[in-house]
Design a protein around this motif. Sequence first.
Motif, mmCIF file in Angstrom:
data_model
loop_
_atom_site.group_PDB
_atom_site.id
_atom_site.type_symbol
_atom_site.label_atom_id
_atom_site.label_comp_id
_atom_site.label_asym_id
_atom_site.label_seq_id
_atom_site.Cartn_x
_atom_site.Cartn_y
_atom_site.Cartn_z
ATOM 1 N N ASP A 51 -8.717 9.893 2.028
ATOM 2 C CA ASP A 51 -8.838 9.532 3.451
ATOM 3 C C ASP A 51 -8.325 7.712 3.356
ATOM 4 O OD1 ASP A 51 -9.271 8.422 5.923
ATOM 5 O OD2 ASP A 51 -11.254 8.759 5.812
ATOM 6 N N ALA A 52 -7.062 7.974 3.225
ATOM 7 C CA ALA A 52 -6.395 6.576 3.089
ATOM 8 C C ALA A 52 -6.515 5.670 4.111
ATOM 9 C CB ALA A 52 -4.944 6.646 2.418
ATOM 10 N N VAL A 53 -6.881 6.101 5.302
ATOM 11 C CA VAL A 53 -6.980 5.160 6.826
ATOM 12 C C VAL A 53 -8.232 4.411 6.505
ATOM 13 C CG1 VAL A 53 -7.293 5.320 9.102
ATOM 14 C CG2 VAL A 53 -5.617 7.081 7.907
ATOM 15 N N HIS A 54 -9.229 5.308 6.164
ATOM 16 C CA HIS A 54 -10.512 4.468 6.169
ATOM 17 C C HIS A 54 -10.939 3.694 4.710
ATOM 18 C CE1 HIS A 54 -11.286 7.380 9.498
ATOM 19 N NE2 HIS A 54 -11.533 6.078 10.078
ATOM 20 N N ASN A 55 -10.164 4.252 3.757
ATOM 21 C CA ASN A 55 -10.337 3.684 2.130
ATOM 22 C C ASN A 55 -9.104 3.172 1.795
ATOM 23 O OD1 ASN A 55 -13.294 4.364 1.902
ATOM 24 N ND2 ASN A 55 -12.157 6.274 2.413
ATOM 25 N N PRO A 56 -8.555 1.857 2.164
ATOM 26 C CA PRO A 56 -7.342 1.497 1.658
ATOM 27 C C PRO A 56 -7.264 1.830 0.271
ATOM 28 C CG PRO A 56 -8.537 -0.366 3.071
ATOM 29 C CD PRO A 56 -9.345 0.855 2.809
ATOM 30 N N PRO A 57 -5.851 2.403 -0.053
ATOM 31 C CA PRO A 57 -5.738 2.669 -1.522
ATOM 32 C C PRO A 57 -5.899 1.438 -2.699
ATOM 33 C CG PRO A 57 -4.102 3.873 -0.203
ATOM 34 C CD PRO A 57 -4.744 2.900 0.656
ATOM 35 N N GLU A 58 -5.041 0.158 -1.941
ATOM 36 C CA GLU A 58 -5.149 -1.016 -2.701
ATOM 37 C C GLU A 58 -6.574 -1.303 -3.064
ATOM 38 O OE1 GLU A 58 -3.446 -5.402 -2.150
ATOM 39 O OE2 GLU A 58 -3.149 -4.032 -0.806
ATOM 40 N N LEU A 59 -7.643 -1.314 -1.958
ATOM 41 C CA LEU A 59 -9.055 -1.645 -2.493
ATOM 42 C C LEU A 59 -9.627 -0.720 -3.328
ATOM 43 C CD1 LEU A 59 -11.396 -3.497 -1.761
ATOM 44 C CD2 LEU A 59 -11.873 -1.948 0.114
ATOM 45 N N ALA A 60 -9.486 0.638 -3.110
ATOM 46 C CA ALA A 60 -9.974 1.560 -3.890
ATOM 47 C C ALA A 60 -9.389 1.625 -5.350
ATOM 48 C CB ALA A 60 -9.536 3.062 -3.476
ATOM 49 N N ALA A 61 -8.216 1.380 -5.491
ATOM 50 C CA ALA A 61 -7.712 1.099 -6.833
ATOM 51 C C ALA A 61 -8.468 -0.151 -7.749
ATOM 52 C CB ALA A 61 -6.173 1.092 -6.847
ATOM 53 N N MET A 62 -8.619 -1.169 -6.923
ATOM 54 C CA MET A 62 -9.031 -2.476 -7.374
ATOM 55 C C MET A 62 -10.506 -2.320 -7.644
ATOM 56 S SD MET A 62 -8.537 -6.056 -5.744
ATOM 57 C CE MET A 62 -9.554 -5.552 -4.214
ATOM 58 N N ILE A 63 -11.266 -1.677 -7.185
ATOM 59 C CA ILE A 63 -12.760 -1.411 -7.244
ATOM 60 C C ILE A 63 -12.870 -0.512 -8.305
ATOM 61 C CG2 ILE A 63 -14.869 -0.339 -6.510
ATOM 62 C CD1 ILE A 63 -14.014 -1.542 -3.685
ATOM 63 N N TYR A 64 -11.930 0.560 -8.417
ATOM 64 C CA TYR A 64 -11.875 1.674 -9.492
ATOM 65 C C TYR A 64 -11.801 0.759 -10.735
ATOM 66 C CZ TYR A 64 -11.100 5.440 -12.571
ATOM 67 O OH TYR A 64 -11.178 6.604 -13.540
ATOM 68 N N TYR A 278 -11.239 -4.258 5.026
ATOM 69 C CA TYR A 278 -10.251 -4.680 4.360
ATOM 70 C C TYR A 278 -8.721 -5.073 4.587
ATOM 71 C CZ TYR A 278 -7.408 -4.737 -0.072
ATOM 72 O OH TYR A 278 -6.464 -5.030 -0.888
ATOM 73 N N ARG A 279 -8.138 -6.023 4.269
ATOM 74 C CA ARG A 279 -6.800 -6.272 4.768
ATOM 75 C C ARG A 279 -5.803 -6.537 3.465
ATOM 76 N NH1 ARG A 279 -9.124 -4.512 8.182
ATOM 77 N NH2 ARG A 279 -9.123 -5.321 10.263
ATOM 78 N N PRO A 280 -4.638 -6.051 3.196
ATOM 79 C CA PRO A 280 -3.847 -6.291 2.120
ATOM 80 C C PRO A 280 -3.839 -7.721 1.885
ATOM 81 C CG PRO A 280 -2.826 -4.794 3.694
ATOM 82 C CD PRO A 280 -3.925 -5.377 4.415
#
Length: 311
Positions: A51-64, A278-280
Motif C-alpha cells: 500500500d504505497a499510497v498510505h505508506n510512502p516507500p521512501e519512509l518505509a525503506a528508511m525505517i526498515y 510524511y512528505r518526500p
Amino acid sequence: MNTLNLQLVNNPLQIAHAYYAALRKEVTEGNPWLTADEQRQLQSHYDVMMDAVHNPPELAAMIYSSRRAPAVRAIRESDNPIVFDAGCGYGSESFLFAALGAKVLAVDRSAEQIAIARKRQQYYENLFARPLAITFVNADLNRYTPQYTNLSLTWLASVLAAIPDQEGLLTRIHCATRDSGQIMITDMNLLNPLFLINEWRRRRRNLSASPEFARHANFAAMLRRKERTGARYFERADGTLVDDVQFFTTGTLSQLLRKVGFVPLRPAYSGWLPPRLYRPGFATVETAMNRVPVLRSLAYFYLVTGQKLPQ
Ligand SMILES: C[S@@+](CC[C@H](N)C(=O)[O-])C[C@H]1O[C@@H](n2cnc3c(N)ncnc32)[C@H](O)[C@@H]1O
C-alpha cells in the motif's frame, strides 16, 4: 536475475537499504519459487509495501534500514558470526544476515511460514550468487533452547511481546550467547501515542469476543508490566485465541535484560512521522528527531541491545 553483493557496500545503513529494495521487489513483483497463494501470504505480511499510497516507500525503506543497520554492523564486526533469528517469520532477515557471512539459526512456530522461508532461500541464493548457511526450524520459542552455545547475535523482531515466558526465553538465549555477544530486540514502543491508542482500541474490540479476556486483561497492568511475565492467550467461543500480548517500553525491556544477565546499551529509535504526514524530503526530520532526548523515546519503534559481558 541481476545479482547483489552486499559485501561490497561499507555502510550498514546502505546495506540494509539495498536489501530492502531487493526484498520489496521480491514481495511486490513475485518470487517464481512460490505458489500464487504463498506469494499472497508474503504480501499480506508486508502490507506496508503493498500500500504505497498510505505508506510512502521512501519512509518505509528508511525505517526498515535504520532498524536493521545495528544488526548488520554487529555481524560485520564479529568473528565467525552465528545469528539466532528468533521468530523469523518468512525468513527475510535470515537471508540478509546469511548474505553478510553469518551462520543463521532461524526459528518460528508457524510451520507454514517456515515452509515458505525454505522455498524463498533459493531466490536469495540466486540473488546473492552464493549458498546461504541457514537452518530453519519449526519450534515454539516458549520452550526452545538454541542448538548453538556460541551465538554472536540474537535478533528478536516483533516477537518477544507474544511470548508467554519472556524471562525464560531471554535466560536461555543468554546461556547460548558467547562472551561479548549481543541480543537485539526491536518492536513497537509503548510510549508512542499512536501505537498506544491503536493497541487500546484493539483490546476494546476484543472485550466482547472473550469473557475470560474481558475479566483478566488489564491494559494498565500491561503498560506497567505489573504482575506480568509475558503474553497471555484467551479462547473465543469459536476456539480461536484472543491475545493479551505484553509489550515494552525501552525502560521495562532494559530492566528485564539486566535481570537475565545482559547489559543493556543505549536504545535506538525510528519512525516518528505517521506515514500520512510524511512528505518526500522529510528524511532529515527522522534523523533530527533521533537527536532530541525526550522526543526520541516517543518513536514508533525501538531497538534495545543487550551485551553479554565476559564472565
Ligand atoms: C510479527 S511476526 C515477525 C516476524 C519477523 N521477525 C519479522 O520481523 O518479519 C511474529 C512472528 O513470531 C512468531 N511467533 C510468535 N510466537 C512464537 C512462539 N511462541 N514461538 C515461535 N515463534 C513465534 C510468529 O509465528 C510470527 O512469525
